[in-house]
Design a protein around this motif. Sequence first.
Motif, PDB file in Angstrom:
ATOM      1  N   LEU A  40       0.841  -1.195   0.000  1.00 17.15           N
ATOM      2  CA  LEU A  40       0.000   0.000   0.000  1.00 17.15           C
ATOM      3  C   LEU A  40       0.878   1.248   0.000  1.00 17.15           C
ATOM      4  O   LEU A  40       2.091   1.174   0.164  1.00 17.15           O
ATOM      5  N   ASN A  41       0.211   2.362  -0.169  1.00 20.81           N
ATOM      6  CA  ASN A  41       0.837   3.665  -0.049  1.00 20.81           C
ATOM      7  C   ASN A  41       1.691   3.767   1.199  1.00 20.81           C
ATOM      8  O   ASN A  41       1.213   3.504   2.290  1.00 20.81           O
ATOM      9  N   GLY A  42       2.967   4.125   1.043  1.00 22.03           N
ATOM     10  CA  GLY A  42       3.806   4.338   2.217  1.00 22.03           C
ATOM     11  C   GLY A  42       4.421   3.078   2.793  1.00 22.03           C
ATOM     12  O   GLY A  42       5.113   3.134   3.807  1.00 22.03           O
ATOM     13  N   LYS A  45       7.922   0.881  -0.893  1.00 20.60           N
ATOM     14  CA  LYS A  45       8.340   0.402  -2.222  1.00 20.60           C
ATOM     15  C   LYS A  45       9.349   1.356  -2.870  1.00 20.60           C
ATOM     16  O   LYS A  45      10.407   0.930  -3.338  1.00 20.60           O
ATOM     17  N   THR A  46       8.998   2.634  -2.891  1.00 23.00           N
ATOM     18  CA  THR A  46       9.892   3.602  -3.526  1.00 23.00           C
ATOM     19  C   THR A  46      11.231   3.655  -2.798  1.00 23.00           C
ATOM     20  O   THR A  46      12.296   3.724  -3.436  1.00 23.00           O
ATOM     21  N   THR A  47      11.173   3.578  -1.482  1.00 29.28           N
ATOM     22  CA  THR A  47      12.406   3.579  -0.692  1.00 29.28           C
ATOM     23  C   THR A  47      13.280   2.376  -1.048  1.00 29.28           C
ATOM     24  O   THR A  47      14.500   2.502  -1.182  1.00 29.28           O
ATOM     25  N   LEU A  48      12.650   1.217  -1.235  1.00 34.89           N
ATOM     26  CA  LEU A  48      13.396   0.013  -1.612  1.00 34.89           C
ATOM     27  C   LEU A  48      14.121   0.224  -2.945  1.00 34.89           C
ATOM     28  O   LEU A  48      15.310  -0.090  -3.078  1.00 34.89           O
ATOM     29  N   ASP A 162       8.229   1.752 -10.923  1.00 37.19           N
ATOM     30  CA  ASP A 162       7.638   2.161  -9.653  1.00 37.19           C
ATOM     31  C   ASP A 162       6.227   2.684  -9.902  1.00 37.19           C
ATOM     32  O   ASP A 162       6.046   3.777 -10.418  1.00 37.19           O
ATOM     33  N   GLU A 163       5.248   1.887  -9.538  1.00 33.04           N
ATOM     34  CA  GLU A 163       3.833   2.234  -9.676  1.00 33.04           C
ATOM     35  C   GLU A 163       3.451   2.880 -11.000  1.00 33.04           C
ATOM     36  O   GLU A 163       2.961   4.008 -11.032  1.00 33.04           O
ATOM     37  N   PRO A 164       3.649   2.150 -12.090  1.00 30.32           N
ATOM     38  CA  PRO A 164       3.309   2.736 -13.390  1.00 30.32           C
ATOM     39  C   PRO A 164       1.816   3.005 -13.545  1.00 30.32           C
ATOM     40  O   PRO A 164       1.434   3.807 -14.396  1.00 30.32           O
TER      41      PRO A 164
END
Length: 234
Positions: A40-42, A45-48, A162-164
């Motif tokens: 989910l949001n937060g 994922k982006t941090t990874l 990342d979340e396309p």
Amino acid sequence: FKAESLLSVEGVDVLYGKAQALRGVSIHVHEGEFVSVVGLNGAGKTTLFNAVSNLVPHAGTIRFGGQDLATLSPAAIARAGIVQVPETRELFGDLSVLENLDLGGHHLPKAEAAKEREKLYDLFPILKAREGQSARTLSGGEQQMLTIARALMMRPRLLILDEPTLSLAPVILEQLSKALERLRQTTPITVLLGEQNVTFALPHADRVYVLEQAKIVWEGPPDRFATEMGAAYL
Ligand code: ATP
């Protein structure tokens, strides 16, 4: 015997001040695999992905093709073959579709770049139709396809998406999904996808990780996801 992973993330921690964004995260991606990280949001994922590209300080070990990435700059990691498509589409708005693509292929000899471009036009026909148009005039979905196509022009060994699907209309989502499917059928490529849209992430994936509140809480094939994680995510 277990072949070494193309990407191996081992026990990665990321702290933003006192907030822990990743907690002992380990994931593996083998050559040719399509791996989805669902969260989910937060969730982190982006941090990874930013840890993989050495864009955030982290503890733990990240190896790519056997090489420890700890001392490599983000640019060197990109040159090593990890190409990340960020959530925020970073296109050159004043440049045309064709010019944006050619920036992705600038390292290729002209004839090679042109060949690669034609392959991508087959994959994303809408980009061919919009070839001369400036990127800023494209719809959100078209921009997302251009961002992915430009990344593919770099011929990545590992493509990180990342979340396309973020803020894409259902019909565009469908087009993107079909393009990814065709990509997999036509090109030997390794993909790491971060998504909160499970219905988009599962059909493409060979393997799925679930990231919840900074931790990997589940790993398995997509067909087991529905029975084991479906209650929370489907
Ligand atoms: P999203 O779908 O919103 O991008 P995500 O799963 O990619 O979510 P991250 O962006 O990695 O999640 O964020 C993980 C956690 O770390 C969140 O709580 C977020 O608020 C926090 N965070 C992210 N970047 C920073 C930063 N630069 N400084 C402080 N906290 C941050």
